[in-house]
Write a protein that holds these residues in place. Structure first.
Motif, PDB file in Angstrom:
ATOM      1  N   LYS A   1       0.868  -1.173   0.000  1.00 44.53           N
ATOM      2  CA  LYS A   1       0.000   0.000   0.000  1.00 44.53           C
ATOM      3  C   LYS A   1       0.908   1.227   0.000  1.00 44.53           C
ATOM      4  N   PRO A   2       0.625   2.196  -0.884  1.00 39.35           N
ATOM      5  CA  PRO A   2       1.470   3.387  -0.940  1.00 39.35           C
ATOM      6  C   PRO A   2       1.525   4.122   0.400  1.00 39.35           C
ATOM      7  N   SER A   3       2.669   4.705   0.688  1.00 34.80           N
ATOM      8  CA  SER A   3       2.840   5.417   1.950  1.00 34.80           C
ATOM      9  C   SER A   3       2.149   6.776   1.927  1.00 34.80           C
ATOM     10  N   ARG A   4       1.905   7.294   0.728  1.00 38.28           N
ATOM     11  CA  ARG A   4       1.256   8.605   0.613  1.00 38.28           C
ATOM     12  C   ARG A   4      -0.224   8.414   0.315  1.00 38.28           C
ATOM     13  N   ASP A   5      -1.062   8.435   1.355  1.00 36.18           N
ATOM     14  CA  ASP A   5      -2.503   8.338   1.153  1.00 36.18           C
ATOM     15  C   ASP A   5      -2.998   9.564   0.407  1.00 36.18           C
ATOM     16  N   GLY A   6      -4.016   9.374  -0.383  1.00 37.40           N
ATOM     17  CA  GLY A   6      -4.576  10.495  -1.123  1.00 37.40           C
ATOM     18  C   GLY A   6      -4.062  10.589  -2.541  1.00 37.40           C
ATOM     19  N   LYS A   7      -2.980   9.873  -2.852  1.00 36.87           N
ATOM     20  CA  LYS A   7      -2.461   9.835  -4.221  1.00 36.87           C
ATOM     21  C   LYS A   7      -2.901   8.533  -4.880  1.00 36.87           C
ATOM     22  N   VAL A   8      -3.054   8.579  -6.176  1.00 35.77           N
ATOM     23  CA  VAL A   8      -3.537   7.430  -6.939  1.00 35.77           C
ATOM     24  C   VAL A   8      -2.365   6.584  -7.416  1.00 35.77           C
ATOM     25  N   PHE A   9      -2.366   5.325  -6.996  1.00 36.35           N
ATOM     26  CA  PHE A   9      -1.383   4.352  -7.457  1.00 36.35           C
ATOM     27  C   PHE A   9      -2.110   3.054  -7.774  1.00 36.35           C
ATOM     28  N   PHE A  10      -1.367   2.056  -8.198  1.00 39.09           N
ATOM     29  CA  PHE A  10      -1.929   0.755  -8.558  1.00 39.09           C
ATOM     30  C   PHE A  10      -2.728   0.191  -7.382  1.00 39.09           C
ATOM     31  N   GLY A  11      -3.914  -0.342  -7.669  1.00 39.82           N
ATOM     32  CA  GLY A  11      -4.763  -0.951  -6.648  1.00 39.82           C
ATOM     33  C   GLY A  11      -5.730   0.006  -5.987  1.00 39.82           C
ATOM     34  N   ALA A  12      -5.662   1.290  -6.326  1.00 40.74           N
ATOM     35  CA  ALA A  12      -6.512   2.295  -5.684  1.00 40.74           C
ATOM     36  C   ALA A  12      -7.940   2.258  -6.218  1.00 40.74           C
ATOM     37  N   TRP A  13      -8.867   2.576  -5.319  1.00 41.02           N
ATOM     38  CA  TRP A  13     -10.248   2.869  -5.704  1.00 41.02           C
ATOM     39  C   TRP A  13     -10.302   4.375  -5.893  1.00 41.02           C
ATOM     40  N   VAL A  14     -10.716   4.822  -7.077  1.00 37.80           N
ATOM     41  CA  VAL A  14     -10.731   6.242  -7.404  1.00 37.80           C
ATOM     42  C   VAL A  14     -12.147   6.651  -7.784  1.00 37.80           C
ATOM     43  N   GLU A  15     -12.620   7.718  -7.162  1.00 41.25           N
ATOM     44  CA  GLU A  15     -13.918   8.270  -7.543  1.00 41.25           C
ATOM     45  C   GLU A  15     -13.662   9.530  -8.347  1.00 41.25           C
ATOM     46  N   LEU A  16     -14.240   9.570  -9.557  1.00 39.41           N
ATOM     47  CA  LEU A  16     -14.060  10.697 -10.462  1.00 39.41           C
ATOM     48  C   LEU A  16     -15.396  11.350 -10.747  1.00 39.41           C
ATOM     49  N   ALA A  17     -15.394  12.665 -10.825  1.00 40.63           N
ATOM     50  CA  ALA A  17     -16.593  13.413 -11.197  1.00 40.63           C
ATOM     51  C   ALA A  17     -16.322  14.090 -12.536  1.00 40.63           C
ATOM     52  N   ASP A  18     -17.256  13.920 -13.482  1.00 36.66           N
ATOM     53  CA  ASP A  18     -17.066  14.545 -14.787  1.00 36.66           C
ATOM     54  C   ASP A  18     -17.582  15.982 -14.767  1.00 36.66           C
ATOM     55  N   GLU A  19     -17.553  16.639 -15.920  1.00 38.62           N
ATOM     56  CA  GLU A  19     -17.944  18.042 -16.024  1.00 38.62           C
ATOM     57  C   GLU A  19     -19.407  18.275 -15.654  1.00 38.62           C
ATOM     58  N   ALA A  20     -20.253  17.249 -15.857  1.00 37.06           N
ATOM     59  CA  ALA A  20     -21.676  17.365 -15.544  1.00 37.06           C
ATOM     60  C   ALA A  20     -21.945  17.061 -14.066  1.00 37.06           C
ATOM     61  N   GLY A  21     -20.914  16.673 -13.331  1.00 38.12           N
ATOM     62  CA  GLY A  21     -21.076  16.368 -11.915  1.00 38.12           C
ATOM     63  C   GLY A  21     -21.402  14.908 -11.630  1.00 38.12           C
ATOM     64  N   GLU A  22     -21.488  14.080 -12.678  1.00 38.62           N
ATOM     65  CA  GLU A  22     -21.753  12.655 -12.483  1.00 38.62           C
ATOM     66  C   GLU A  22     -20.501  11.979 -11.954  1.00 38.62           C
TER      67      GLU A  22
END
Length: 167
Positions: free
Chosen positions: A87-108
């Protein structure tokens, strides 16, 4: 007009521990269970006589070829992959294995997990580390805006959340 296509890029060798276990389980199931069943059925079909007009024999030979091809692929792939368990030592950054939530321009909002090429599953939101979205967000932090070139055109996403454990 030629049908030749350039070879596709080799996928990244990275895989999660769960993905590696699934590949090994698939290999074992094919080798110890499925292949012996097909070999027995092939032998029984061959014993029936004229093989040139025996549909069961032809089908079982084709099935055995497909199983052997998959076993060969799994053997080579299991030798090549590198399990990423740290597990990466820097939480909050995106690396392999991460769950990432993204919001597009419409807010979805969309939720993805960055995994190896052998583990992708669109129904679960698991995307390959080689995908355009994953490449755009790797190394980025929560709150950053990233531009991603998709087949539908260039899109901007905001990284809303980054986690290393599923909810």
């Amino acid at each position: 007009m030629s049908r030749w296509r350039p070879p596709s890029e080799k996928s990244s060798p990275y895989i999660t521990a769960e993905g590696h276990a699934r590949l090994k389980a698939e290999f074992e199931q094919l080798w110890r269970v499925r292949r012996p069943e097909v070999v027995r059925a092939l032998s029984a079909a061959a014993a029936e006589g004229d093989r040139s007009e025996n549909a069961e024999y032809q089908y079982r030979k084709k099935e055995l070829r497909e199983i052997d091809a998959r076993l060969k692929y799994l053997t080579l792939r299991l030798e090549d992959v590198k399990i990423v368990e740290i597990k990466p030592s820097r939480d909050g950054k995106v690396f392999f294995g991460a769950w990432v939530e993204l919001a597009d321009e419409a807010g979805e909002s969309r939720r993805y997990r960055i995994v190896g090429a052998d583990e992708t599953d669109s129904a679960r939101g698991w995307i390959s580390v080689d995908s355009p979205v994953a490449r755009a967000v790797l190394g980025r932090a929560k709150g950053e805006i990233v531009k991603v070139r998709l087949p539908s055109g260039e899109t901007e996403f905001e990284i809303v959340a980054v986690k290393y454990a599923e909810d």
